[in-house]
Design an enzyme around this catalytic site. Structure first.
Site, PDB file in Angstrom:
ATOM      1  CB  SER A 174      44.855  39.662  43.093  1.00  0.00           C
ATOM      2  OG  SER A 174      45.635  39.803  41.933  1.00  0.00           O
TER       3      SER A 174
ATOM      4  CG  ASP B 121      40.161  42.667  37.446  1.00  0.00           C
ATOM      5  OD1 ASP B 121      41.234  43.108  36.970  1.00  0.00           O
ATOM      6  OD2 ASP B 121      40.121  41.950  38.460  1.00  0.00           O
TER       7      ASP B 121
ATOM      8  CG  HIS C  75      42.647  43.583  40.444  1.00  0.00           C
ATOM      9  ND1 HIS C  75      42.316  42.313  40.056  1.00  0.00           N
ATOM     10  CD2 HIS C  75      43.731  43.443  41.256  1.00  0.00           C
ATOM     11  CE1 HIS C  75      43.158  41.447  40.592  1.00  0.00           C
ATOM     12  NE2 HIS C  75      44.021  42.109  41.333  1.00  0.00           N
TER      13      HIS C  75
END
EC number: 3.4.14.11
Length: 760
Positions: A349, A469, A499
């Site tokens: 991320s 995601d 994610h």
């Protein structure tokens, strides 16, 4: 379980025998295959003073234990080898399987018995994953088969866990960055947490650039969140212009201070278990949060190249090009004399995002990045096609909200007292610059777009990304991966999860593949490892990974949507509007069941549809007003078994990342029946219907041709499946919630779904 083994390096007989001997498996090439296998098995039981006992607990045949078999005159056969190999890897006869042959086929077992290849089979078996999720050799080393001598030992081109994690050095340094992001007249200092094994050899470094690691301010974050209930603004017709601007660091001076010996220490920092895995294998770990975080100075600039420079300065320090101090008093400097200067960045991320940004600087010393679920353009994270568009699961968030979350200097009361007034001024400037009112691309977002500098990347690149995601959406990796220079080594793992990390999944040897790559790039090991450029998780069945050549094909198939005129009403009743605003998940459930305001088209497929790339909706649309937003989702609709998007734990702590160090669960995506699967989605302000830079008017009740690109994906639909197209306006998870009374009309007879088709 199913084997998808990408990490094993095919090895010659001579090399296999040599590596086995280095581990203590002294196998005589002149011995029979049966004698070699017995010698190998007895060595596995190094904890036992008498190996007859554990050998008798294995079976060689359904009616004979292994000890009896090796004491007999019977010859070694494929059936015996396979049965023993399965047990050595932790599979239990009568529990995990009854018929070995059928079970081996189900596993896609990578070793095919040939009596003349027994040494190579044993070598391969050691490099093969056990039921626990560890390779057999890693499992043996974790039990103490090799001593922790703080030196490198390799097997099949990979480093083994022989560095003592009970005697780690934990220290803190403060790197001077060529920045003054808070404009206080002082160069910013960047706190670096270092964890490294004691070793006489220069160590490579895994660096996690994480703005979260020094703490997060959830209270400030929540106060800063924006209300999504607002009217869609009618924008003036105009053309947007931006310019490429090189980031220019400030000048720094050579440091003449004495070398300090007394460094700040720490006992714990929240670590990333993939880093832990490499820490036990001779790779230093460093965690850096960058400007504007607790222990560092400066302002949290959130995504621009000033923030990237604060991480780059640390790589410069590791290579002797920047100064680090023992403390904020700056009385002594400290050098990275323990480091070999070669760095790989890690993390998911925001962490992976910083890795991408760093790679685009071309900084010397950055040999490789492992970037998971990474952003390549911050505009595409918080905006889409001229719309404010929240990341999945976080309605109301924006980049200045993220600044509040990660500006952890305010968690230190003294820093808050001295610097909060200036911080609020800079935060307000950031809030104005991101232009939440229009949702348009501008210079602020262009300065946070790493795609324009992708040509400068020279390190090896590994990306992982979930095709489910909707936080960091698949377009982020699609665009950066396809923009990478052809001259570099690049790899992409596309999984069917959301994610999430994937290094501890049962079905893919990601950890071992990264080990082989990092030994090549950071330790200079000539291991001849070759990893496919792209590996995709098949969505049609459990635990199946396949090589792919490209992400995005030029071959297309046009699907007609029908002949009707469909009306999409934007307005909801007050109670329904409030309910959906309070719980966007209730809206999604209604949308997918055909109950929310929408136009719904079901297409029954007459043949397989292997999607690879960016689906485009080409629509004939008109709006009853001079504004309009268009949302779309594509579903694989109907009850059948599909992969879930969240991995579940199969075991709680079966993976040992060293020698009784940093244990973690083995995970996998479940395969179970459900009603639908989102394949892709997309959103557009109809004033940006032609491109991001052009703001156009929307004529009332006049037909417009709109091309809405959806999130790229690779997804295989089969003959007889139903592809559901949902067209609507407000999305209560992602877009602004405009409840004004307008409607869109879609002419299906002049509309198509354009699907990129994967070739065989």
């Amino acid at each position: 379980m199913r084997y998808n083994q990408f990490s094993y390096i095919p090895t010659s007989l001579e090399r296999a025998a040599e590596e086995l001997k280095e581990l203590g498996f002294d196998l005589d090439l002149q011995k029979t295959a049966k004698a070699s296998l017995e010698s190998f098995l007895r060595k596995l039981f190094f904890h036992y003073p008498d190996s007859d006992y554990p050998l008798s607990h294995l079976i060689a045949k359904n009616d004979m234990d292994a000890l009896s078999f090796f004491q007999s005159e019977q010859e070694l056969s494929k059936e015996v080898f396979d049965l023993l190999a399965l047990q050595v890897l932790g599979f239990i006869p009568g529990v995990d399987f009854t018929e070995a042959d059928a079970f081996l086929d189900k596993l896609a077992f990578p070793i095919h018995f040939d009596e003349t290849e027994i040494i190579k089979h044993i070598h391969h078996l050691l490099a093969t994953r056990c039921k626990s999720g560890m390779t057999l050799i890693d499992d043996l080393v974790s039990q103490g088969m090799l001593t922790m001598d703080n030196d490198y030992h390799f097997f099949n081109g990979k480093s083994l866990a022989t560095f003592d994690t009970s005697q780690l050095i934990r220290e803190v340094v403060y790197v001077e960055a060529p920045l003054d992001t808070d404009q206080d007249g002082q160069l910013d200092l960047i706190k670096v947490n270092i964890i490294r094994p004691q070793s006489q050899k220069p160590l490579p470094t895994l660096m996690t650039p994480s703005p979260y690691h020094q703490g997060i301010n959830e209270v400030a974050n929540d106060k800063k969140l924006y209300r999504m209930e607002k009217e869609l603004v009618v924008k003036k017709r105009r053309q947007i212009t931006v310019e490429d601007r090189d980031f220019i660091p400030l000048e720094t001076q050579p440091c003449k201070l004495p070398i300090g010996q007394n460094l700040e220490s720490f006992s714990y920092i929240n670590s990333y278990s993939l880093n832990d895995y490499f820490l036990a294998r001779g790779f230093a770990n460093i965690y850096v949060s960058g400007v504007g975080t607790a222990g560092s100075t400066g302002f949290m600039t959130s995504g621009n190249y000033a923030q990237i420079e604060s991480f780059k300065a640390v790589i410069d320090w590791l290579n002797g090009r920047a100064t680090a101090y023992t403390s904020h008093s700056k009385t002594h400097q400290v050098r990275a004399d323990w480091a070999n200067g070669l760095v790989c960045t890690t993390g998911k991320s925001y962490l992976g995002t910083m890795s991408t940004g760093l790679a685009t600087t071309g900084v010397d010393g950055l040999a490789m990045i492992i970037a998971e679920s990474a952003i390549s353009s911050w505009y595409n994270y918080y905006r889409e096609n001229g719309l404010v568009c929240s990341p999945g699961g976080y309605p109301g968030e924006d980049l200045d909200v993220l600044t509040e979350l990660t500006y952890s200097r305010n968690l230190l009361a003294g820093d808050y007292l001295r610097h909060n007034d200036r911080y609020q001024e800079l935060l307000n400037q950031q809030s104005q610059a991101l232009d939440r009112q229009s949702g348009d691309y501008n210079q602020f977002w262009h300065d946070r777009n790493y795609l324009k500098n992708a040509h400068q990347i020279k390190c090896d690149v590994v990306y992982t990304h979930g095709l489910q995601d909707w936080n960091v959406k698949p377009r982020q990796v699609y665009e950066i991966f396809n923009a990478l220079p052809s001259t570099i080594n690049k790899h992409l793992f596309l999984h069917q999860g959301e994610h999430v990390y994937m290094h501890n999944w049962q079905s893919i040897d990601f950890r071992e593949s990264m080990n082989a790559l990092l030994c090549q790039k950071l330790l200079g090991l000539a291991n001849d490892f070759s990893l496919p450029e792209m590996i995709w998780q098949d969505n049609t069945c459990p635990q199946n990974w396949q090589e792919r050549k490209v992400f995005g094909t030029s071959t297309i198939k046009e699907l007609d949507l029908g002949q009707e005129l469909l009306l999409i009403d934007n307005h909801y009743g007050e109670d329904e509007f409030k309910a959906y605003g309070k719980d966007f998940r209730a809206f999604k459930a209604a949308l997918f069941k055909g109950k929310a305001n929408q136009a719904l088209i079901d297409i029954l497929l007459e043949e397989d549809l292997p999607i690879n790339g960016e689906i485009v909706l080409q629509l004939k649309v008109k709006s009853s007003e001079n504004k309009g937003l268009l949302s779309a989702q594509i579903l694989d609709y109907g009850k059948k078994k599909r992969l879930g998007d969240l991995p579940i734990a199969l075991t709680q702590s079966s993976i040992d990342n060293g020698q009784n160090f940093s244990r973690e669960p083995l995970k996998e995506l479940p395969f179970r029946e459900d009603s639908y699967r989102v394949i892709s989605k997309g959103f557009m302000n109809l004033q940006n219907r032609n491109n991001l830079s052009s703001i156009e008017t929307i004529p009332n009740n006049k037909w417009m041709t709109v091309r809405l690109p959806l999130q790229p994906t690779i997804y295989h639909l089969e003959k007889g499946d139903t592809l559901r197209v949902i067209l609507y306006t407000t999305d209560f998870e992602h877009t602004v919630r405009d409840n004004s009374n307008y409607a869109l009309t879609i002419d299906l007879s002049q509309s198509q779904l354009i699907v990129p088709i994967a070739s065989n």
